[in-house]
Design a protein around this motif. Structure first.
Motif, short mmCIF file in Angstrom:
data_model
loop_
_atom_site.label_atom_id
_atom_site.label_comp_id
_atom_site.label_asym_id
_atom_site.label_seq_id
_atom_site.Cartn_x
_atom_site.Cartn_y
_atom_site.Cartn_z
N GLY A 94 0.82 -1.21 0.00
CA GLY A 94 0.00 0.00 0.00
C GLY A 94 0.84 1.25 0.00
N ASN A 95 0.17 2.38 0.18
CA ASN A 95 0.82 3.69 0.17
C ASN A 95 1.34 3.99 1.57
OD1 ASN A 95 1.65 6.31 -0.35
ND2 ASN A 95 -0.43 7.16 -0.15
N ALA A 96 2.64 3.71 1.78
CA ALA A 96 3.24 3.95 3.10
C ALA A 96 3.33 5.46 3.32
CB ALA A 96 4.62 3.31 3.17
N ARG A 97 2.56 5.98 4.26
CA ARG A 97 2.49 7.41 4.49
C ARG A 97 2.54 7.68 5.99
NH1 ARG A 97 -2.21 5.00 3.17
NH2 ARG A 97 -4.11 5.48 4.36
N PRO A 98 2.92 8.88 6.39
CA PRO A 98 2.97 9.20 7.82
C PRO A 98 1.59 9.07 8.47
CG PRO A 98 4.15 10.84 6.54
CD PRO A 98 3.40 10.00 5.56
N MET A 99 1.57 8.60 9.70
CA MET A 99 0.34 8.45 10.46
C MET A 99 0.45 9.23 11.77
SD MET A 99 -1.97 6.64 8.98
CE MET A 99 -1.85 6.25 7.22
N HIS A 100 -0.68 9.33 12.45
CA HIS A 100 -0.69 9.96 13.76
C HIS A 100 0.29 9.23 14.68
CE1 HIS A 100 -2.23 11.32 17.67
NE2 HIS A 100 -2.83 12.31 17.02
N ALA A 101 0.92 9.99 15.57
CA ALA A 101 1.95 9.41 16.44
C ALA A 101 1.42 8.22 17.23
CB ALA A 101 2.49 10.48 17.39
N ASP A 102 0.18 8.31 17.73
CA ASP A 102 -0.37 7.20 18.51
C ASP A 102 -0.51 5.93 17.67
OD1 ASP A 102 -0.50 8.72 20.75
OD2 ASP A 102 -2.62 9.21 20.59
N VAL A 103 -0.87 6.10 16.38
CA VAL A 103 -0.99 4.94 15.50
C VAL A 103 0.36 4.28 15.30
CG1 VAL A 103 -1.59 4.20 13.15
CG2 VAL A 103 -3.03 5.87 14.34
N GLU A 104 1.38 5.08 15.01
CA GLU A 104 2.70 4.52 14.74
C GLU A 104 3.31 3.90 16.00
OE1 GLU A 104 5.12 7.43 12.78
OE2 GLU A 104 4.06 7.14 10.87
#
Length: 383
Positions: free
Chosen positions: A271-281
């Motif tokens: 998929g499209n590896a993109r930045p996520m919210h800090a809590d998600v990462e």
């Protein structure tokens, strides 16, 4: 004294007694509708008789207007007004004798004019009374609404205070759980790794190069655990995420874990590896660390595969191993869970905090697959 005066005095006395009897001796009649018509008919009959014999007593006829307004309903009120106006017209023309002497047309015309004027004024009075009643009713309803609103505001204030207490308690509980997860995912795992490396070094004292390698690994784990402990206290993101994107961070964790445990690890990103919210990462990184730690402690696996999948609405991390597996939900003899008591529970808490889902598939001898799915919250988005 004129011959009609005794009859007039008798009729005036009868009207007075009729009024006194109704208003004083029979007050309960005021609430009985049909008897009001009987009372008013008697009053108008006596008044008409009085005016017929003594026109100058026509002042008594005026009482029919307020009595009709108070004691008659609907169109009967206007009938009472018409009767009163007609009787008053007899007094205006000098009595029944003058009308009988040829004043029928004058009495008819005067009666029509009197009925029209009285009906008009009566209609205005009735409209004003209805408006006043509606205003009073509106004021009563407004007062009741204000009372209910005040009660609702007081109840809401109590609920708000209760919600604040619950929110504070929930925040304290969430913070305790966060600290417990962080301690388990950093200090506990780090100490377990250090202990493993020191035991390996102790067992290879006769092989200096191997022993030094285990000691070096232990020292590196000490440094990393100390750094993570400091970050946990300050509630900041892990060091690997502070310096790299999530796929790179998980790849770095997997590489170092493979070097320490001598187990093959592969990471696949789709998929499209993109930045996520800090809590998600942070959640996905901690789950990867915990899953790998569980493999090292329990699985006796030779291969581990990680798949990080970016989809439109969710991000999924799958961790699979070819180890000994276990029966999900079965507790050990001492009552603890198969992962030592906090691992799987901690992962599930992390995922549920983001309204995600954690699925575990395993069977004895068939390896284990853990799948964590969380919402794809962009940086700066709300949880």
């Amino acid at each position: 004294m004129p011959v009609h005066l005794p009859a007039a005095l008798g009729l005036a006395t009868a009207i007075t007694l009729w009024l006194l009897w109704f208003h004083t001796l029979n007050p309960r009649w005021h609430h009985i509708g049909p008897r009001m018509g009987l009372y008013y008919t008697g009053l108008m009959a006596l008044t008409a008789s009085l005016v017929a014999v003594a026109p100058f007593y026509g002042i008594f006829a005026f009482i029919g207007y307020p009595q009709a307004f108070l004691y008659l309903l609907g169109h009967w009120r206007y009938a009472g007004v018409a009767a009163t106006a007609t009787i008053s017209a007899v007094a205006y023309l000098g009595g029944a004798a003058q009308i009988a002497a040829g004043g029928w047309w004058e009495w008819t015309a005067l009666s029509l004019i009197s009925v029209l004027l009285a009906g008009t004024f009566f209609r205005l009075a009735e409209t004003t009374d209805q408006r006043n009643r509606r205003q009073k009713q509106a004021l009563v309803e407004l007062h009741d609404a204000n009372v209910k609103l005040a009660a609702a505001l007081e109840e809401n204030a109590g609920l708000h205070a209760q919600l604040l207490v619950q929110a504070r308690e929930a925040g304290m509980l969430d913070e305790r759980q966060r600290m417990a997860r962080e301690i388990h995912d950093t200090l506990a795992q780090g100490l377990a790794g250090i202990l493993t490396q020191l035991q390996a070094a102790e067992q290879t004292l006769d092989e200096p190069s191997t022993s030094r390698r285990h000691l070096a690994n232990a020292m590196q784990l000490v440094r990393e655990s100390l750094a993570e402990a400091r970050r946990t206290v300050h509630a900041v993101e892990p060091a690997v995420l502070a310096e790299a994107r999530l796929p790179d961070a998980i790849s770095d964790v997997a590489r170092r874990w493979a070097e320490v445990n001598h187990i093959d690890v592969t990471l696949t990103t789709t998929g499209n590896a993109r930045p996520m919210h800090a809590d998600v990462e942070v959640t996905l990184l901690r789950i990867a660390q915990e899953a790998l730690a569980n493999v090292a402690k329990h699985a006796r696996a030779s291969r581990v595969g990680l798949t990080l999948s970016y989809m439109e609405d969710v991000v999924t991390l799958d961790v699979r191993d070819d180890g000994v597996g276990f029966e999900p939900g079965v507790r050990r003899a001492n009552g603890s869970a198969p992962d030592g008591g906090f691992g799987l529970a901690g992962m599930r808490q992390r995922v549920q905090r983001l309204t995600g889902r954690l699925d575990i598939e395993s069977e004895p001898g068939g390896g284990t697959a853990i799948s964590a799915t969380v919402p794809a919250i962009p940086p700066g988005g709300k949880e």
